[in-house]
Write an enzyme that holds these catalytic residues in place. Structure first.
Site, PDB file in Angstrom:
ATOM      1  CG  ASP A  55      -2.172  -0.871   0.935  1.00 16.24           C
ATOM      2  OD1 ASP A  55      -2.374  -1.271  -0.227  1.00 16.24           O
ATOM      3  OD2 ASP A  55      -2.922  -1.144   1.883  1.00 16.24           O
ATOM      4  CB  THR A 170      -7.666  -0.364   8.041  1.00 18.10           C
ATOM      5  OG1 THR A 170      -7.530   0.121   6.711  1.00 18.10           O
ATOM      6  CG2 THR A 170      -9.095  -0.810   8.281  1.00 18.10           C
TER       7      THR A 170
END
Length: 305
Positions: A55, A170
Protein backbone atom coordinates in the site's frame (compact mmCIF):
# COMPACT_ATOMS: atom_id res chain seq x y z
CA UNK A 1 -6.24 3.61 -30.88
CA UNK A 2 -3.14 3.41 -28.73
CA UNK A 3 -4.04 2.31 -25.19
CA UNK A 4 -1.37 2.79 -22.55
CA UNK A 5 -0.78 1.82 -18.93
CA UNK A 6 1.64 3.44 -16.49
CA UNK A 7 3.53 0.83 -14.46
CA UNK A 8 4.61 1.83 -10.95
CA UNK A 9 6.57 -0.63 -8.83
CA UNK A 10 8.72 -0.94 -5.73
CA UNK A 11 12.08 -1.14 -7.47
CA UNK A 12 13.88 -1.96 -4.22
CA UNK A 13 12.26 -5.37 -3.90
CA UNK A 14 13.28 -8.28 -6.12
CA UNK A 15 9.75 -9.73 -6.05
CA UNK A 16 8.32 -6.45 -7.30
CA UNK A 17 10.86 -6.24 -10.13
CA UNK A 18 10.00 -9.78 -11.27
CA UNK A 19 6.27 -9.07 -10.97
CA UNK A 20 6.69 -5.88 -13.01
CA UNK A 21 8.29 -7.81 -15.85
CA UNK A 22 5.49 -10.38 -15.75
CA UNK A 23 2.90 -7.59 -15.76
CA UNK A 24 4.65 -5.86 -18.66
CA UNK A 25 4.52 -9.02 -20.79
CA UNK A 26 0.92 -9.79 -19.80
CA UNK A 27 -0.25 -6.27 -20.68
CA UNK A 28 1.64 -6.25 -23.97
CA UNK A 29 0.06 -9.60 -24.85
CA UNK A 30 -3.40 -7.99 -24.63
CA UNK A 31 -2.38 -5.01 -26.74
CA UNK A 32 -1.54 -2.41 -24.10
CA UNK A 33 1.41 -0.02 -24.37
CA UNK A 34 3.55 0.18 -21.22
CA UNK A 35 4.91 3.43 -19.84
CA UNK A 36 7.51 3.26 -17.10
CA UNK A 37 7.31 5.47 -14.04
CA UNK A 38 10.58 7.12 -15.09
CA UNK A 39 9.08 8.16 -18.43
CA UNK A 40 8.79 11.88 -19.07
CA UNK A 41 5.07 11.66 -19.90
CA UNK A 42 4.15 10.33 -16.46
CA UNK A 43 0.42 9.67 -16.11
CA UNK A 44 -0.52 12.04 -18.91
CA UNK A 45 -2.79 10.29 -21.40
CA UNK A 46 -2.65 6.84 -19.83
CA UNK A 47 -5.76 4.72 -19.32
CA UNK A 48 -4.75 3.21 -15.99
CA UNK A 49 -1.91 3.01 -13.50
CA UNK A 50 -0.94 -0.53 -12.46
CA UNK A 51 0.88 -0.53 -9.14
CA UNK A 52 2.98 -3.49 -7.96
CA UNK A 53 3.98 -3.46 -4.33
CA UNK A 54 2.33 -2.79 -0.99
CA UNK A 55 0.00 0.00 0.00
CA UNK A 56 2.98 2.33 0.44
CA UNK A 57 3.68 2.01 -3.29
CA UNK A 58 0.01 2.70 -4.06
CA UNK A 59 0.16 5.84 -1.93
CA UNK A 60 3.19 6.95 -3.95
CA UNK A 61 1.30 6.28 -7.19
CA UNK A 62 -1.63 8.34 -5.90
CA UNK A 63 0.80 11.20 -5.31
CA UNK A 64 2.26 10.85 -8.82
CA UNK A 65 -1.16 10.87 -10.49
CA UNK A 66 -2.94 13.46 -8.35
CA UNK A 67 -5.15 15.69 -10.46
CA UNK A 68 -5.19 13.42 -13.53
CA UNK A 69 -8.29 11.36 -12.70
CA UNK A 70 -6.50 8.19 -13.83
CA UNK A 71 -7.61 5.12 -11.84
CA UNK A 72 -5.10 3.01 -9.91
CA UNK A 73 -5.07 -0.79 -9.86
CA UNK A 74 -2.94 -2.23 -7.07
CA UNK A 75 -1.39 -5.69 -7.30
CA UNK A 76 -0.60 -6.70 -3.73
CA UNK A 77 2.99 -7.68 -3.01
CA UNK A 78 2.94 -6.47 0.58
CA UNK A 79 1.56 -7.84 3.82
CA UNK A 80 -1.80 -6.25 4.67
CA UNK A 81 -2.44 -4.69 1.28
CA UNK A 82 -5.82 -3.02 1.95
CA UNK A 83 -5.63 -0.68 -1.04
CA UNK A 84 -4.60 -3.37 -3.49
CA UNK A 85 -7.23 -5.08 -5.64
CA UNK A 86 -5.41 -8.04 -7.17
CA UNK A 87 -2.96 -10.60 -5.85
CA UNK A 88 0.41 -11.56 -7.31
CA UNK A 89 -0.97 -14.69 -9.00
CA UNK A 90 -3.78 -12.72 -10.71
CA UNK A 91 -1.59 -10.55 -12.96
CA UNK A 92 -2.60 -12.20 -16.25
CA UNK A 93 -6.32 -12.08 -15.42
CA UNK A 94 -5.97 -8.44 -14.36
CA UNK A 95 -4.30 -7.61 -17.70
CA UNK A 96 -7.14 -9.30 -19.61
CA UNK A 97 -9.78 -7.38 -17.71
CA UNK A 98 -7.97 -4.06 -18.17
CA UNK A 99 -7.90 -4.63 -21.92
CA UNK A 100 -11.60 -5.60 -21.90
CA UNK A 101 -12.47 -2.68 -19.60
CA UNK A 102 -14.08 -5.16 -17.21
CA UNK A 103 -13.66 -3.18 -14.03
CA UNK A 104 -15.39 -0.53 -11.95
CA UNK A 105 -13.88 2.68 -10.63
CA UNK A 106 -14.36 3.57 -6.98
CA UNK A 107 -13.95 7.13 -5.73
CA UNK A 108 -12.11 7.45 -2.43
CA UNK A 109 -12.30 10.75 -0.61
CA UNK A 110 -9.19 12.53 0.60
CA UNK A 111 -8.51 15.28 3.11
CA UNK A 112 -7.09 18.72 2.39
CA UNK A 113 -4.60 20.04 4.93
CA UNK A 114 -3.87 23.70 5.71
CA UNK A 115 -0.96 24.71 7.94
CA UNK A 116 -0.91 28.19 9.52
CA UNK A 117 2.41 29.06 11.10
CA UNK A 118 2.85 31.72 13.78
CA UNK A 119 4.94 33.85 11.39
CA UNK A 120 1.97 34.07 8.98
CA UNK A 121 3.25 31.54 6.43
CA UNK A 122 0.49 29.25 5.12
CA UNK A 123 1.12 25.92 3.38
CA UNK A 124 -1.23 23.25 2.08
CA UNK A 125 -1.21 19.50 1.60
CA UNK A 126 -3.47 16.49 1.23
CA UNK A 127 -3.79 12.82 2.15
CA UNK A 128 -5.80 9.77 1.19
CA UNK A 129 -5.13 7.94 4.47
CA UNK A 130 -4.31 10.45 7.16
CA UNK A 131 -2.64 13.66 8.25
CA UNK A 132 -0.80 13.23 11.56
CA UNK A 133 0.52 15.89 13.91
CA UNK A 134 3.27 14.25 15.97
CA UNK A 135 5.89 15.29 18.48
CA UNK A 136 9.22 16.25 16.95
CA UNK A 137 11.25 15.39 20.04
CA UNK A 138 11.04 11.67 20.85
CA UNK A 139 11.80 12.35 24.51
CA UNK A 140 8.99 14.88 25.05
CA UNK A 141 5.26 15.10 24.47
CA UNK A 142 3.69 17.80 22.35
CA UNK A 143 0.97 19.93 23.96
CA UNK A 144 -2.03 20.46 21.69
CA UNK A 145 -5.62 21.63 21.69
CA UNK A 146 -8.05 19.96 19.28
CA UNK A 147 -10.97 21.76 17.67
CA UNK A 148 -14.09 20.73 15.80
CA UNK A 149 -15.93 23.23 13.58
CA UNK A 150 -14.34 26.25 15.18
CA UNK A 151 -14.96 25.17 18.79
CA UNK A 152 -12.28 23.81 21.18
CA UNK A 153 -12.85 20.23 22.33
CA UNK A 154 -9.92 19.36 24.59
CA UNK A 155 -6.25 20.04 25.24
CA UNK A 156 -3.62 17.52 26.33
CA UNK A 157 -0.08 16.36 26.01
CA UNK A 158 0.38 13.45 23.62
CA UNK A 159 2.61 11.69 21.15
CA UNK A 160 0.40 12.89 18.32
CA UNK A 161 -3.05 13.27 16.77
CA UNK A 162 -4.18 11.33 13.69
CA UNK A 163 -6.82 12.84 11.40
CA UNK A 164 -7.87 10.13 8.97
CA UNK A 165 -10.31 9.36 6.19
CA UNK A 166 -12.53 6.28 6.29
CA UNK A 167 -10.03 4.67 3.92
CA UNK A 168 -7.26 5.43 6.39
CA UNK A 169 -9.17 4.03 9.37
CA UNK A 170 -7.26 0.74 9.04
CA UNK A 171 -3.89 2.47 8.86
CA UNK A 172 -2.21 4.68 11.49
CA UNK A 173 -5.56 5.52 13.11
CA UNK A 174 -6.24 1.83 13.67
CA UNK A 175 -2.86 1.22 15.31
CA UNK A 176 -3.57 4.19 17.60
CA UNK A 177 -6.84 2.65 18.80
CA UNK A 178 -9.31 4.21 16.38
CA UNK A 179 -12.38 2.45 14.97
CA UNK A 180 -12.59 0.64 11.65
CA UNK A 181 -14.87 2.70 9.40
CA UNK A 182 -16.37 1.20 6.27
CA UNK A 183 -14.91 2.98 3.21
CA UNK A 184 -18.30 4.15 1.90
CA UNK A 185 -18.85 6.24 5.06
CA UNK A 186 -18.13 9.88 4.29
CA UNK A 187 -16.43 10.85 7.53
CA UNK A 188 -13.20 12.04 9.12
CA UNK A 189 -11.65 10.51 12.23
CA UNK A 190 -9.59 12.19 14.94
CA UNK A 191 -7.54 9.77 17.05
CA UNK A 192 -5.19 10.97 19.82
CA UNK A 193 -1.99 8.97 20.22
CA UNK A 194 -0.88 8.21 23.80
CA UNK A 195 -2.67 11.24 25.21
CA UNK A 196 -2.35 12.20 28.89
CA UNK A 197 -5.95 13.27 29.47
CA UNK A 198 -9.23 12.07 30.98
CA UNK A 199 -11.02 12.69 27.70
CA UNK A 200 -8.93 11.78 24.69
CA UNK A 201 -11.15 9.34 22.84
CA UNK A 202 -11.33 8.84 19.07
CA UNK A 203 -14.12 10.83 17.45
CA UNK A 204 -15.80 10.60 14.05
CA UNK A 205 -17.25 13.69 12.34
CA UNK A 206 -19.28 14.25 9.19
CA UNK A 207 -18.13 15.39 5.74
CA UNK A 208 -18.75 19.11 6.33
CA UNK A 209 -16.82 19.31 9.61
CA UNK A 210 -13.37 20.87 9.92
CA UNK A 211 -10.86 19.46 12.39
CA UNK A 212 -7.98 21.51 13.75
CA UNK A 213 -4.98 20.86 15.97
CA UNK A 214 -2.98 23.72 17.48
CA UNK A 215 0.42 23.28 19.08
CA UNK A 216 0.08 25.31 22.26
CA UNK A 217 2.54 28.04 23.11
CA UNK A 218 3.10 26.33 26.48
CA UNK A 219 4.39 23.27 24.65
CA UNK A 220 8.07 22.85 25.14
CA UNK A 221 8.31 20.76 22.03
CA UNK A 222 7.49 21.53 18.39
CA UNK A 223 5.70 19.06 16.14
CA UNK A 224 5.87 17.56 12.69
CA UNK A 225 3.07 17.04 10.18
CA UNK A 226 3.10 13.81 8.17
CA UNK A 227 0.68 13.15 5.30
CA UNK A 228 0.23 9.49 4.32
CA UNK A 229 3.55 8.68 5.97
CA UNK A 230 5.32 10.28 2.99
CA UNK A 231 5.28 14.08 3.07
CA UNK A 232 6.60 15.81 6.18
CA UNK A 233 6.61 19.40 7.41
CA UNK A 234 8.04 20.86 10.62
CA UNK A 235 5.54 22.58 12.92
CA UNK A 236 6.89 25.27 15.25
CA UNK A 237 5.15 25.95 18.56
CA UNK A 238 2.02 28.00 17.88
CA UNK A 239 1.26 26.34 14.52
CA UNK A 240 -2.32 25.45 13.59
CA UNK A 241 -3.20 22.50 11.31
CA UNK A 242 -6.67 22.33 9.73
CA UNK A 243 -8.08 19.24 8.04
CA UNK A 244 -11.24 19.20 5.92
CA UNK A 245 -12.89 17.09 3.23
CA UNK A 246 -10.63 16.92 0.19
CA UNK A 247 -11.38 18.73 -3.05
CA UNK A 248 -10.11 15.79 -5.13
CA UNK A 249 -10.69 12.07 -4.77
CA UNK A 250 -8.42 9.13 -5.57
CA UNK A 251 -9.87 6.69 -8.10
CA UNK A 252 -9.31 2.97 -7.51
CA UNK A 253 -10.02 0.33 -10.15
CA UNK A 254 -12.06 -2.55 -8.74
CA UNK A 255 -12.44 -6.00 -10.29
CA UNK A 256 -14.15 -7.65 -7.35
CA UNK A 257 -17.43 -6.89 -5.60
CA UNK A 258 -16.47 -8.70 -2.41
CA UNK A 259 -18.00 -7.00 0.66
CA UNK A 260 -15.68 -4.96 2.82
CA UNK A 261 -16.46 -7.33 5.69
CA UNK A 262 -14.92 -10.23 3.76
CA UNK A 263 -11.90 -8.15 2.89
CA UNK A 264 -11.43 -7.15 6.52
CA UNK A 265 -11.66 -10.78 7.65
CA UNK A 266 -9.14 -11.85 5.01
CA UNK A 267 -6.59 -9.10 5.58
CA UNK A 268 -6.57 -9.38 9.38
CA UNK A 269 -7.12 -13.17 9.41
CA UNK A 270 -10.08 -12.71 11.75
CA UNK A 271 -11.57 -15.90 13.29
CA UNK A 272 -15.06 -16.55 11.88
CA UNK A 273 -15.11 -20.37 11.87
CA UNK A 274 -18.48 -21.63 13.08
CA UNK A 275 -20.57 -18.80 11.62
CA UNK A 276 -23.98 -20.10 10.49
CA UNK A 277 -25.65 -16.89 9.36
CA UNK A 278 -27.18 -16.11 5.99
CA UNK A 279 -25.69 -14.10 3.17
CA UNK A 280 -27.27 -10.97 1.64
CA UNK A 281 -29.27 -13.10 -0.82
CA UNK A 282 -30.83 -15.14 1.97
CA UNK A 283 -28.94 -18.34 1.24
CA UNK A 284 -27.40 -20.29 4.08
CA UNK A 285 -23.78 -19.41 4.64
CA UNK A 286 -21.00 -21.96 4.61
CA UNK A 287 -19.03 -22.63 7.74
CA UNK A 288 -15.55 -21.35 7.17
CA UNK A 289 -12.82 -18.94 7.96
CA UNK A 290 -13.80 -16.16 5.61
CA UNK A 291 -13.19 -15.57 1.93
CA UNK A 292 -10.13 -14.38 0.13
CA UNK A 293 -10.40 -10.62 0.14
CA UNK A 294 -9.13 -7.95 -2.17
CA UNK A 295 -8.48 -5.05 0.20
CA UNK A 296 -10.28 -1.75 0.30
CA UNK A 297 -9.27 0.44 3.19
CA UNK A 298 -5.93 2.02 3.99
CA UNK A 299 -2.75 0.63 5.40
CA UNK A 300 0.41 2.14 6.70
CA UNK A 301 3.02 3.01 4.08
CA UNK A 302 5.38 0.62 5.87
CA UNK A 303 3.11 -2.33 4.94
CA UNK A 304 4.86 -3.78 1.95
CA UNK A 305 6.62 -0.85 0.41
Amino acid sequence: MNRSVLLVTHSGRAEAVHAAEEARLALQDVGMTIIDESGSAGASGVEMVVVLGGDGTILRAAELTRGTGVPLLGVNLGHVGFLAESEREDIHEAARRIAAREYDVEERRTVDVRVLRPDGVVTTGWAINEATVEKADRARMVEVVVEVDGRPLSSFGCDGVVMATSTGSTAHAFSAGGPVVWPDVDATLLVPVSAHALFARPIVVGPSSVLAVEILTRSGSPGVLTCDGRRKEDLPVGTRVEVRRGSESVRLARMSHAPFTDRLVSRFALPVTGWRGRGPNGTAARDGGGTRGTGVAGATPEDGR
